[in-house]
Design an enzyme around this catalytic site. Structure first.
Site, PDB file in Angstrom:
ATOM      1  N   TYR A 125       0.814  -1.282   0.169  1.00  0.00           N
ATOM      2  CA  TYR A 125       0.061  -0.056   0.177  1.00  0.00           C
ATOM      3  C   TYR A 125       0.997   1.141  -0.030  1.00  0.00           C
ATOM      4  CZ  TYR A 125      -4.635   1.767   0.716  1.00  0.00           C
ATOM      5  OH  TYR A 125      -5.962   2.513   0.701  1.00  0.00           O
ATOM      6  N   LYS A 177      -0.924 -14.055   3.461  1.00  0.00           N
ATOM      7  CA  LYS A 177      -0.885 -14.834   2.150  1.00  0.00           C
ATOM      8  C   LYS A 177       0.535 -15.324   2.093  1.00  0.00           C
ATOM      9  CE  LYS A 177      -3.073 -16.150  -1.582  1.00  0.00           C
ATOM     10  NZ  LYS A 177      -4.022 -17.096  -1.778  1.00  0.00           N
ATOM     11  N   ASP A 212      -7.804 -15.017   1.521  1.00  0.00           N
ATOM     12  CA  ASP A 212      -8.838 -15.508   0.659  1.00  0.00           C
ATOM     13  C   ASP A 212      -9.889 -16.198   1.541  1.00  0.00           C
ATOM     14  OD1 ASP A 212      -6.267 -16.754   0.052  1.00  0.00           O
ATOM     15  OD2 ASP A 212      -7.218 -18.267  -1.318  1.00  0.00           O
ATOM     16  N   ASP A 236      -6.765  -3.284   4.479  1.00  0.00           N
ATOM     17  CA  ASP A 236      -7.683  -2.105   4.047  1.00  0.00           C
ATOM     18  C   ASP A 236      -9.001  -2.904   3.526  1.00  0.00           C
ATOM     19  OD1 ASP A 236      -8.528   0.385   2.942  1.00  0.00           O
ATOM     20  OD2 ASP A 236      -7.733  -0.194   0.824  1.00  0.00           O
TER      21      ASP A 236
END
Length: 343
Positions: A125, A177, A212, A236
């Protein structure tokens, strides 16, 4: 209650001034001891002094180390860079706190009480991006670099564990992840388990989930989670998803906390399409003010504010249009203030 607390107030753009006015009325009714220094930022800063983050605003926050702000307008694509991101960087506000609690029962999900803690300064980000030209195309390839540090991860994780314990929570879930982004998010995951083993193993439980899978599980069974802590981009996304479980961004407060300053905000946009119509829902900023009261060691006032919001929408049935009611901002504020004063 005699000790006054200096604080910076940024009304913001669009509906910002309307919801800030409502929030100030509630804080005044509570007798909250803030001495406000009114400043500007975002589009208002550009219009006033040609700068979306004026020097006077930065100087004010450096002095007060505390700010409450309405939404700031940021153009998509070109234009000026997000003032929200710049504020986080300027004051090293490394922890983004996004609680989500069901206020109005009977929705698609009920009895939601979750906290998302998001790392605010690192990851994908941070905006380290560039284009690679090929032939006549100057933007043939777009590349972005993500950066996570062990120090940055540990300070965020320590904040998350400490906050979870202080709030009486039972479990912290690390969202990552690391199965694919083994270095970038693997470092964050490793730091979490290392810190927990060294300092918090006897105080709170820990587990982890891939981003996910976490998104799917939040929709299928959000009650399996308690506190979620994750890196910047994942946080976010998840914080908005969690807000959706309790009615949307109009019910979502946010806190950006660093070592030397803290800024509290409504996380929704400036909604220029309804600005000036007097129909905006101030609940998100009111809940952010409750977080600010807790941060400044006024938990009793925070509880009174939250209870008054609950009573206004559920007992008095005074709700703005986005909550299924017909009250305008002024009517909602009057009902809330009356409930605060009448206890």
């Amino acid at each position: 209650m005699s000790t006054r607390i200096p604080a910076t107030l940024i009304a913001g753009d669009g509906i910002g001034p309307e919801i800030v006015e409502s929030t100030l009325a509630a804080l005044d009714a509570l007798g909250a001891p803030y001495d406000w220094d009114h400043q500007t930022a975002g589009l208002g800063g550009v219009q006033a002094v040609g700068d979306p983050l004026p020097a006077a605003t930065l100087d004010s926050i450096r002095r007060t180390r505390l700010a409450l702000k309405g939404p700031l307008e940021t153009p998509s694509g070109g234009g000026f860079r997000s003032s929200n991101v710049r504020l986080r960087e300027e004051f090293q506000l490394y922890a983004n706190l996004r609680p989500a609690r069901t206020i109005i029962p009977g929705g698609r999900f009920d009895d939601i009480d979750l906290i998302v803690v998001r790392e605010n300064l690192e990851g994908l980000y941070i905006g380290h991006e560039h284009y690679v030209p090929i032939g006549n195309d100057p933007r043939a390839v777009a590349m972005a670099t993500g950066v996570n540090t062990r120090m940055g991860s540990l300070r965020l994780l320590e904040f998350a564990f400490e906050h979870a314990i202080a709030q009486g929570r039972k479990k912290v879930t690390i969202v990552h992840k690391a199965n694919i982004m083994k270095a970038l998010t693997g470092l964050f995951l490793d730091a979490a388990y290392d810190l927990h083993a060294r300092k918090y193993k006897d105080q709170i439980a820990i587990d982890s989930v891939i981003i996910d899978a976490c998104a799917m599980k939040l929709v299928l069974n959000p009650w399996q989670f308690d506190v979620l802590v994750t890196t910047n981009l994942f946080g976010d996304i998840l914080s908005d998803l969690v807000a959706g479980l309790v009615g949307g961004l109009g019910m979502a407060p946010g806190a950006n906390i660093g070592t030397d300053a803290a800024i509290f905000e409504a996380v929704h946009g400036s909604a220029p399409d309804i600005a000036g119509k007097g129909i905006a829902n101030p609940t998100a900023l009111l809940l952010a003010a409750a977080l600010m009261l807790e941060h400044t060691k006024l938990p009793d006032l925070a509880a009174r504010l939250r209870n008054a919001i609950d009573g206004t929408v559920n007992i008095d049935k005074v709700r703005t249009g986005d909550l299924g009611g017909n009250a305008n901002t002024e009517a909602f504020t009057k009902a809330l203030v009356a409930r605060i004063r009448n206890g």
